[in-house]
Structure formats: C-alpha cells, structure tokens
Design a protein around this motif. Structure first.
Motif, PDB file in Angstrom:
ATOM      1  N   PRO A 159       0.708  -1.224   0.096  1.00  0.00           N
ATOM      2  CA  PRO A 159      -0.005   0.039  -0.031  1.00  0.00           C
ATOM      3  C   PRO A 159       0.697   1.334  -0.055  1.00  0.00           C
ATOM      4  O   PRO A 159       2.043   1.386   0.634  1.00  0.00           O
ATOM      5  N   ARG A 160       0.484   2.057  -0.793  1.00  0.00           N
ATOM      6  CA  ARG A 160       1.296   3.530  -1.001  1.00  0.00           C
ATOM      7  C   ARG A 160       0.923   4.610   0.118  1.00  0.00           C
ATOM      8  O   ARG A 160       1.092   5.646  -0.154  1.00  0.00           O
ATOM      9  N   LYS A 161      -0.561   4.159   0.491  1.00  0.00           N
ATOM     10  CA  LYS A 161      -1.117   5.388   1.364  1.00  0.00           C
ATOM     11  C   LYS A 161      -1.802   4.560   2.587  1.00  0.00           C
ATOM     12  O   LYS A 161      -2.308   3.521   2.418  1.00  0.00           O
ATOM     13  N   MET A 162      -1.885   5.293   3.705  1.00  0.00           N
ATOM     14  CA  MET A 162      -2.354   4.534   4.993  1.00  0.00           C
ATOM     15  C   MET A 162      -3.945   4.080   4.754  1.00  0.00           C
ATOM     16  O   MET A 162      -4.026   3.028   5.251  1.00  0.00           O
ATOM     17  N   ASP A 163      -4.821   4.779   4.005  1.00  0.00           N
ATOM     18  CA  ASP A 163      -6.033   4.251   3.964  1.00  0.00           C
ATOM     19  C   ASP A 163      -6.252   2.952   3.292  1.00  0.00           C
ATOM     20  O   ASP A 163      -6.838   2.094   3.767  1.00  0.00           O
ATOM     21  N   GLN A 164      -5.239   2.769   2.327  1.00  0.00           N
ATOM     22  CA  GLN A 164      -5.185   1.406   1.610  1.00  0.00           C
ATOM     23  C   GLN A 164      -4.474   0.275   2.465  1.00  0.00           C
ATOM     24  O   GLN A 164      -5.098  -0.535   2.462  1.00  0.00           O
ATOM     25  N   ALA A 165      -3.579   0.711   3.092  1.00  0.00           N
ATOM     26  CA  ALA A 165      -3.248  -0.302   4.131  1.00  0.00           C
ATOM     27  C   ALA A 165      -4.071  -0.778   5.247  1.00  0.00           C
ATOM     28  O   ALA A 165      -4.386  -2.023   5.124  1.00  0.00           O
ATOM     29  N   MET A 166      -4.974   0.106   5.667  1.00  0.00           N
ATOM     30  CA  MET A 166      -5.957  -0.210   6.630  1.00  0.00           C
ATOM     31  C   MET A 166      -6.689  -0.922   5.979  1.00  0.00           C
ATOM     32  O   MET A 166      -7.389  -2.174   6.487  1.00  0.00           O
ATOM     33  N   LYS A 167      -7.281  -0.744   4.876  1.00  0.00           N
ATOM     34  CA  LYS A 167      -8.383  -1.407   4.294  1.00  0.00           C
ATOM     35  C   LYS A 167      -8.149  -2.990   3.815  1.00  0.00           C
ATOM     36  O   LYS A 167      -8.813  -3.699   4.065  1.00  0.00           O
ATOM     37  N   PHE A 168      -6.926  -3.009   3.405  1.00  0.00           N
ATOM     38  CA  PHE A 168      -6.417  -4.198   2.850  1.00  0.00           C
ATOM     39  C   PHE A 168      -6.178  -5.046   4.233  1.00  0.00           C
ATOM     40  O   PHE A 168      -6.862  -6.298   4.056  1.00  0.00           O
ATOM     41  N   ASP A 169      -5.526  -4.486   5.120  1.00  0.00           N
ATOM     42  CA  ASP A 169      -5.419  -5.582   6.087  1.00  0.00           C
ATOM     43  C   ASP A 169      -6.593  -6.051   7.066  1.00  0.00           C
ATOM     44  O   ASP A 169      -6.838  -7.253   7.312  1.00  0.00           O
ATOM     45  N   ASP A 170      -7.558  -4.882   6.985  1.00  0.00           N
ATOM     46  CA  ASP A 170      -8.910  -5.155   7.618  1.00  0.00           C
ATOM     47  C   ASP A 170      -9.965  -5.981   6.813  1.00  0.00           C
ATOM     48  O   ASP A 170     -10.488  -7.051   7.337  1.00  0.00           O
ATOM     49  N   ASP A 171      -9.874  -5.705   5.601  1.00  0.00           N
ATOM     50  CA  ASP A 171     -10.856  -6.472   4.555  1.00  0.00           C
ATOM     51  C   ASP A 171     -10.517  -7.600   3.613  1.00  0.00           C
ATOM     52  O   ASP A 171     -11.254  -8.333   3.245  1.00  0.00           O
ATOM     53  N   VAL A 172      -9.187  -7.630   3.491  1.00  0.00           N
ATOM     54  CA  VAL A 172      -8.844  -8.508   2.280  1.00  0.00           C
ATOM     55  C   VAL A 172      -7.765  -9.550   2.999  1.00  0.00           C
ATOM     56  O   VAL A 172      -8.526 -10.630   2.914  1.00  0.00           O
TER      57      VAL A 172
END
Ligand code: UDP
Ligand code: MG
Length: 261
Positions: A159-172
């Motif tokens: 992830p290149r941005k914090m929101d992507q990191a959070m979303k991926f870790d939580d949802d994917v």
C-alpha cells in the motif's frame, strides 16, 4: 355473458415479461466491469472466524513490497517468484491493465493519477488486488505453499497510502511483512530514466518522476513507518547489483516463511 381473459393472451403476456426481465438482468451483469465485479463472498468455512477479512492470513501469506519508484521492486519480485513460488501482483500493473480494459469506467481516472504520480482511489486498487488473489487461489497452483487453500503473494507497490493499508489488512488479508527496498533518489532516477528508454510508461519521464518521488516521501513513507512500529518491516538496501540484492532478499524471505510455519 362476460368471459374470463383469453388464456392464450395471458400466456403471451407472461412470456413477454419473462424475456424483458431476463434481458435486464443480463444487461446489468454485462455492464459490471469483469475485473471489478463484486464476487460472491467465500463459503463460510473459508472465512476466518476471528476477522472480517476475505482471506485467512494464517493460510494466505501476503508480503507487501515497498520502496521508491525505481528501487527495484519488480525485478526482485521476479526473482522471489522463481525461488519460492509466490504469485506476484503489481498494483501498478493491475491499474494499467484496468486503464486499458475496454469498457472500464476508471480508465481516465487511472491515467491521470499515474501521469501525475498521485494515488488512485483505494477502492479501485484494493478490489483489483482482491479479485486477482481470488483468481490465483482458484487456479489450483501446485508449487510449495499452495496446497489446501494456502497461497503466497508478493503485493508490489502497495500500500502506498495509509487508507489502503488499513483497508487491505482489515478487509482483504492481513499482511505478514513488508519488504522495503531502499536506495537513494539518485540511483532511482538513473534507473527510471534508463527504463524509460524502452518501458513505454507514461510516467517514466523527469516531470512525472519528480512528482512520484514527492508522493513517495509524503504519502508512502508514513505507511512504512506504520509497519515499522508493528515490527513488520524488513529493509533491504537495493543500491548494489541485482544479484547481490537478490541474495539478501532471498535470505530475508526464507526466514519469514520459516517463522510462519
Ligand atoms: N498507483 C496507485 N496506487 C497503488 C499503486 C500504484 O495509484 O496502490 C499508481 C500511482 O500513480 C503510481 C503508478 O500507479 O505512481 C505507478 O506505480 P508502479 O508501482 O507501477 O510504479 P513503480 O514503483 O514500479 O515504479
Ligand atoms: Mg514496479
């Protein structure tokens, strides 16, 4: 005497409505972009009970691969694929494929972001990654690490941005580690300009590269810091030759996979 409606007319009306309904349903299905179609959730037994992520991180190993543009992520990922049988998913490559896919509603948006070196809205990238992961897990790969619903992925440039990191870790799928390829801006610039001679990429020119460096420093470095605080970053100096960096990266990944067992 009043008579009831003619059964033949009723039958005709029913068939016409059925055909109209079926056509609408088909049209709606066709209009959803293939690679961005929302899939059915996995069957309950595949879903981990302790998180709401799509994939169970105890079975599916995700390594994020980060580093500035031109740091050598793609080159080293290719080496690690042959060493360990990873599925290599480059977020940038998936976005470029979506940009050029006929009928994509995101083509123009992706093109602008890539040229400007900014980050495409995370929903698009996260969905592309999730769909690509699902496809790889359903392929029936036979290399080590892929039996019984298991899989291993290198997610490159994300992830290149914090929101992507959070979303991926939580949802994917919760990532196991970050491989962080680090080197100087001078080295990265030189590599990108060399690559730009043949890559055909719209962002391998000095103007775009400068913007990509800024996004990297301002937006992606905080992501690396976040995982560092969690003890999840393995930093690899990617200034030396491809083969030297490869040997270091190989040793790091060997240890990560052994620790996970
Ligand atoms: N990109 C994005 N989100 C991501 C990954 C990439 O928006 O999660 C876009 C962004 O504009 C970036 C471009 O895709 O500058 C190229 O990314 P790529 O990973 O291909 O570049 P590299 O780091 O390999 O040079
Ligand atoms: Mg790349």
């Amino acid at each position: 005497m009043a008579r009831g409606p003619n059964p033949l007319i009723l039958l005709g009306l029913a068939s016409v409505s059925f055909i109209a309904f079926a056509t609408i349903v088909r049209k709606r299905e066709q209009s959803a972009p293939a690679s961005l179609r929302f899939q059915d959730p996995p069957p309950p037994e595949d879903k981990p009970q302790h998180t709401s992520a799509v994939f169970d991180h105890t079975k599916v190993t995700v390594l994020f691969v980060l580093g500035g543009p031109g740091a050598g992520k793609g080159t080293q990922c290719a080496n690690l694929v042959s060493d360990f049988g990873f599925c290599h998913l480059s977020a940038g490559d998936l976005l470029r494929a979506e940009q050029h896919r006929e009928g994509s509603q995101f083509g123009e948006l992706i093109q602008t972001c890539i040229k400007e070196g900014t980050i495409v809205p995370m929903e698009v990238t996260v969905k592309l990654l999730e769909n690509a992961m699902r496809a790889a897990l359903q392929e029936g790969r036979t290399r080590e690490g892929w039996a019984e619903g298991r899989g291993r992925f290198l997610i490159d440039g994300f992830p290149r941005k914090m929101d992507q990191a959070m979303k991926f870790d939580d949802d994917v799928c919760q990532a196991s580690m970050v491989l962080f390829f680090s080197t100087t801006e001078e080295v990265m610039l030189e590599r990108l300009l060399e690559r730009g001679k043949t890559s055909g990429r719209e962002d391998d020119n000095v103007e775009s590269i400068k913007k990509r460096f800024t996004t990297y420093k301002e937006t992606t470095m905080p992501v690396i810091k976040h995982y560092e605080a969690l003890g999840k970053v393995a930093e690899i100096d990617s200034s030396p030759s491809v083969e030297e960096v490869h040997l270091k990266a190989k040793a790091v990944v060997e240890k990560i996979l052994a620790d996970k067992k």
